[in-house]
Scaffold this motif. Structure first.
Motif, PDB file in Angstrom:
ATOM      1  N   THR A 120       0.836  -1.206   0.000  1.00  0.00           N
ATOM      2  CA  THR A 120       0.000   0.000   0.000  1.00  0.00           C
ATOM      3  C   THR A 120       0.869   1.254   0.000  1.00  0.00           C
ATOM      4  OG1 THR A 120      -1.755  -1.167   1.189  1.00  0.00           O
ATOM      5  CG2 THR A 120      -1.808   1.234   1.256  1.00  0.00           C
ATOM      6  N   ILE A 121       1.909   1.247   0.825  1.00  0.00           N
ATOM      7  CA  ILE A 121       2.829   2.387   0.882  1.00  0.00           C
ATOM      8  C   ILE A 121       3.516   2.590  -0.461  1.00  0.00           C
ATOM      9  CG2 ILE A 121       5.017   3.182   1.887  1.00  0.00           C
ATOM     10  CD1 ILE A 121       4.098   1.949   4.550  1.00  0.00           C
ATOM     11  N   GLU A 122       3.922   1.496  -1.092  1.00  0.00           N
ATOM     12  CA  GLU A 122       4.580   1.589  -2.399  1.00  0.00           C
ATOM     13  C   GLU A 122       3.673   2.245  -3.430  1.00  0.00           C
ATOM     14  OE1 GLU A 122       5.749  -2.372  -3.318  1.00  0.00           O
ATOM     15  OE2 GLU A 122       7.396  -2.414  -1.840  1.00  0.00           O
ATOM     16  N   GLN A 123       2.384   1.929  -3.379  1.00  0.00           N
ATOM     17  CA  GLN A 123       1.434   2.531  -4.317  1.00  0.00           C
ATOM     18  C   GLN A 123       1.226   4.009  -4.014  1.00  0.00           C
ATOM     19  OE1 GLN A 123       0.190   1.158  -7.136  1.00  0.00           O
ATOM     20  NE2 GLN A 123       1.609  -0.502  -6.588  1.00  0.00           N
ATOM     21  N   TRP A 124       1.217   4.371  -2.749  1.00  0.00           N
ATOM     22  CA  TRP A 124       1.109   5.790  -2.398  1.00  0.00           C
ATOM     23  C   TRP A 124       2.353   6.549  -2.868  1.00  0.00           C
ATOM     24  CZ3 TRP A 124      -1.090   4.478   3.066  1.00  0.00           C
ATOM     25  CH2 TRP A 124      -2.493   4.442   3.007  1.00  0.00           C
ATOM     26  N   GLN A 125       3.494   5.904  -2.740  1.00  0.00           N
ATOM     27  CA  GLN A 125       4.729   6.537  -3.220  1.00  0.00           C
ATOM     28  C   GLN A 125       4.680   6.716  -4.738  1.00  0.00           C
ATOM     29  OE1 GLN A 125       7.583   3.785  -1.575  1.00  0.00           O
ATOM     30  NE2 GLN A 125       7.828   4.955   0.320  1.00  0.00           N
ATOM     31  N   HIS A 126       4.133   5.707  -5.426  1.00  0.00           N
ATOM     32  CA  HIS A 126       3.973   5.800  -6.883  1.00  0.00           C
ATOM     33  C   HIS A 126       3.108   7.003  -7.263  1.00  0.00           C
ATOM     34  CE1 HIS A 126       3.111   4.635 -11.053  1.00  0.00           C
ATOM     35  NE2 HIS A 126       1.835   4.879 -10.764  1.00  0.00           N
ATOM     36  N   LEU A 127       2.097   7.280  -6.427  1.00  0.00           N
ATOM     37  CA  LEU A 127       1.189   8.401  -6.704  1.00  0.00           C
ATOM     38  C   LEU A 127       1.773   9.741  -6.260  1.00  0.00           C
ATOM     39  CD1 LEU A 127      -2.183   6.760  -5.595  1.00  0.00           C
ATOM     40  CD2 LEU A 127      -1.467   7.255  -7.942  1.00  0.00           C
ATOM     41  N   GLY A 128       2.952   9.695  -5.633  1.00  0.00           N
ATOM     42  CA  GLY A 128       3.587  10.931  -5.192  1.00  0.00           C
ATOM     43  C   GLY A 128       3.033  11.472  -3.884  1.00  0.00           C
ATOM     44  N   ILE A 129       2.391  10.600  -3.095  1.00  0.00           N
ATOM     45  CA  ILE A 129       1.862  11.033  -1.798  1.00  0.00           C
ATOM     46  C   ILE A 129       3.022  11.222  -0.826  1.00  0.00           C
ATOM     47  CG2 ILE A 129       0.265  10.495   0.075  1.00  0.00           C
ATOM     48  CD1 ILE A 129      -1.038  10.839  -2.678  1.00  0.00           C
ATOM     49  N   LYS A 130       3.004  12.332  -0.109  1.00  0.00           N
ATOM     50  CA  LYS A 130       4.087  12.625   0.822  1.00  0.00           C
ATOM     51  C   LYS A 130       4.069  11.653   2.008  1.00  0.00           C
ATOM     52  CE  LYS A 130       4.397  17.556  -0.294  1.00  0.00           C
ATOM     53  NZ  LYS A 130       4.312  18.942   0.237  1.00  0.00           N
ATOM     54  N   GLU A 131       5.271  11.351   2.488  1.00  0.00           N
ATOM     55  CA  GLU A 131       5.422  10.365   3.560  1.00  0.00           C
ATOM     56  C   GLU A 131       4.664  10.754   4.819  1.00  0.00           C
ATOM     57  OE1 GLU A 131       9.012   8.059   5.999  1.00  0.00           O
ATOM     58  OE2 GLU A 131       9.474   9.491   4.393  1.00  0.00           O
ATOM     59  N   ASP A 132       4.688  12.038   5.175  1.00  0.00           N
ATOM     60  CA  ASP A 132       4.011  12.453   6.401  1.00  0.00           C
ATOM     61  C   ASP A 132       2.498  12.323   6.284  1.00  0.00           C
ATOM     62  OD1 ASP A 132       3.949  14.514   4.524  1.00  0.00           O
ATOM     63  OD2 ASP A 132       3.814  16.077   6.041  1.00  0.00           O
ATOM     64  N   VAL A 133       1.985  12.310   5.045  1.00  0.00           N
ATOM     65  CA  VAL A 133       0.538  12.166   4.828  1.00  0.00           C
ATOM     66  C   VAL A 133       0.112  10.723   5.085  1.00  0.00           C
ATOM     67  CG1 VAL A 133      -1.341  12.287   3.149  1.00  0.00           C
ATOM     68  CG2 VAL A 133       0.420  14.074   3.190  1.00  0.00           C
ATOM     69  N   TYR A 134       0.776   9.753   4.418  1.00  0.00           N
ATOM     70  CA  TYR A 134       0.344   8.371   4.610  1.00  0.00           C
ATOM     71  C   TYR A 134       0.807   7.792   5.947  1.00  0.00           C
ATOM     72  CZ  TYR A 134       4.938   6.961   2.552  1.00  0.00           C
ATOM     73  OH  TYR A 134       6.270   6.781   2.269  1.00  0.00           O
ATOM     74  N   SER A 190      -7.247   6.473  -9.153  1.00  0.00           N
ATOM     75  CA  SER A 190      -6.624   7.702  -9.644  1.00  0.00           C
ATOM     76  C   SER A 190      -6.225   7.545 -11.113  1.00  0.00           C
ATOM     77  CB  SER A 190      -5.380   8.020  -8.814  1.00  0.00           C
ATOM     78  OG  SER A 190      -4.589   9.016  -9.423  1.00  0.00           O
ATOM     79  N   GLU A 191      -6.225   8.618 -11.842  1.00  0.00           N
ATOM     80  CA  GLU A 191      -5.765   8.586 -13.240  1.00  0.00           C
ATOM     81  C   GLU A 191      -4.292   8.206 -13.319  1.00  0.00           C
ATOM     82  OE1 GLU A 191      -6.655  12.296 -15.063  1.00  0.00           O
ATOM     83  OE2 GLU A 191      -8.832  11.971 -15.079  1.00  0.00           O
ATOM     84  N   ASN A 192      -3.579   8.379 -12.211  1.00  0.00           N
ATOM     85  CA  ASN A 192      -2.155   8.052 -12.181  1.00  0.00           C
ATOM     86  C   ASN A 192      -1.866   6.690 -11.547  1.00  0.00           C
ATOM     87  OD1 ASN A 192      -1.407  10.586 -13.305  1.00  0.00           O
ATOM     88  ND2 ASN A 192      -1.681  11.541 -11.298  1.00  0.00           N
ATOM     89  N   THR A 193      -2.895   5.870 -11.402  1.00  0.00           N
ATOM     90  CA  THR A 193      -2.704   4.549 -10.819  1.00  0.00           C
ATOM     91  C   THR A 193      -1.689   3.733 -11.613  1.00  0.00           C
ATOM     92  OG1 THR A 193      -3.819   2.472 -10.228  1.00  0.00           O
ATOM     93  CG2 THR A 193      -4.657   3.646 -12.137  1.00  0.00           C
ATOM     94  N   LEU A 198      -6.987  -1.967 -14.734  1.00  0.00           N
ATOM     95  CA  LEU A 198      -7.816  -2.335 -13.585  1.00  0.00           C
ATOM     96  C   LEU A 198      -8.781  -1.199 -13.264  1.00  0.00           C
ATOM     97  CD1 LEU A 198      -7.886  -4.764 -11.499  1.00  0.00           C
ATOM     98  CD2 LEU A 198      -6.677  -3.217  -9.952  1.00  0.00           C
ATOM     99  N   ARG A 199      -8.284   0.020 -13.299  1.00  0.00           N
ATOM    100  CA  ARG A 199      -9.119   1.203 -13.035  1.00  0.00           C
ATOM    101  C   ARG A 199     -10.268   1.273 -14.022  1.00  0.00           C
ATOM    102  NH1 ARG A 199      -9.395   6.379 -15.313  1.00  0.00           N
ATOM    103  NH2 ARG A 199     -10.125   7.994 -13.827  1.00  0.00           N
ATOM    104  N   THR A 200      -9.955   1.082 -15.283  1.00  0.00           N
ATOM    105  CA  THR A 200     -10.988   1.169 -16.322  1.00  0.00           C
ATOM    106  C   THR A 200     -12.111   0.149 -16.077  1.00  0.00           C
ATOM    107  OG1 THR A 200      -9.391   1.938 -17.968  1.00  0.00           O
ATOM    108  CG2 THR A 200     -11.431   0.973 -18.804  1.00  0.00           C
ATOM    109  N   THR A 201     -11.716  -1.071 -15.706  1.00  0.00           N
ATOM    110  CA  THR A 201     -12.710  -2.116 -15.462  1.00  0.00           C
ATOM    111  C   THR A 201     -13.523  -1.827 -14.211  1.00  0.00           C
ATOM    112  OG1 THR A 201     -11.198  -3.709 -16.467  1.00  0.00           O
ATOM    113  CG2 THR A 201     -13.035  -4.598 -15.214  1.00  0.00           C
TER     114      THR A 201
END
Length: 205
Positions: A120-134, A190-193, A198-201
């Motif tokens: 889950t953390i890896e996917q948040w990092q992929h989306l550019g979510i800041k560490e302090d947020v997640y 997210s559009e950046n997933t 998978l998102r489309t489906t």
């Protein structure tokens, strides 16, 4: 010849009785305090679950939802999980202010809680979510998410900006922070997933 002085035995017995009563009271109080501490976390869970249905069936009966899409996530030739997205309106984002969103993941392979959180953390990092947020949510997720086995399911329910997880359709814990649900769902929607097909489906396209 020595003479022994006899003391009234009733005095010793009376004192002993009082001491035993006092000790019994102290032991009982200590046991009650220990039980209270042991069950304080359980009590918190009871208060928390009171805001939600105890089972996923209760949630769906109170607020019926319509499935939008269903998809299988695979790595190479191995199916990892099947997920389905549903909302009260049958649309995403949910257009009803008092509507419910349910995102259910049925696991087809076993995965530990630790690995689940790491992915889950890896996917948040992929989306550019800041560490302090997640990082604000990971301690709570560690409490809620168990190790999962093939055949288990983990479900996110969102109502009025509140989030709850159900494990095998039983209430597991909640996160009452409006920022959590969008952050979690963006992993897939997210559009950046990292998984656009998978998102489309899931969105029924």
């Amino acid at each position: 010849m020595h003479k022994f002085i006899k003391y009234p035995i009733y005095w010793d017995l009376s004192s002993l009785k009082d001491s035993l009563v006092l000790m019994t009271k102290i032991i009982l109080l200590a046991l009650l305090f220990t039980v209270f501490l042991k069950n304080s976390a359980f009590a918190d869970e009871m208060v928390e679950s009171g805001k939600w249905g105890n089972t996923l069936d209760e949630v769906e009966k109170e607020q019926p939802v319509k499935q939008i899409g269903k998809a299988v996530f695979s790595v190479f030739i191995w199916d990892v999980y099947e997920s389905e997205l549903s909302t009260s309106s049958g649309q995403y984002p949910e257009i009803s202010k008092n509507g419910t969103l349910i995102y259910k993941i049925n696991y087809l392979r076993s995965i530990s809680s630790k690995e689940l959180i790491q992915r889950t953390i890896e996917q948040w990092q992929h989306l550019g979510i800041k560490e302090d947020v997640y990082n604000a949510f990971t301690p709570k997720l560690k409490q809620i998410w168990p190790d999962v086995k093939s055949g288990d399911n983990l479900t996110l329910v969102v109502e009025q900006n509140r989030s709850a997880f159900y494990f095998n359709d039983q209430f597991a814990g909640s996160i009452d922070d409006a920022d959590f649900a969008p952050l979690f769902l963006d992993i897939w929607l997210s559009e950046n997933t990292s998984e656009p097909k998978l998102r489309t489906t899931l969105l029924g396209n």
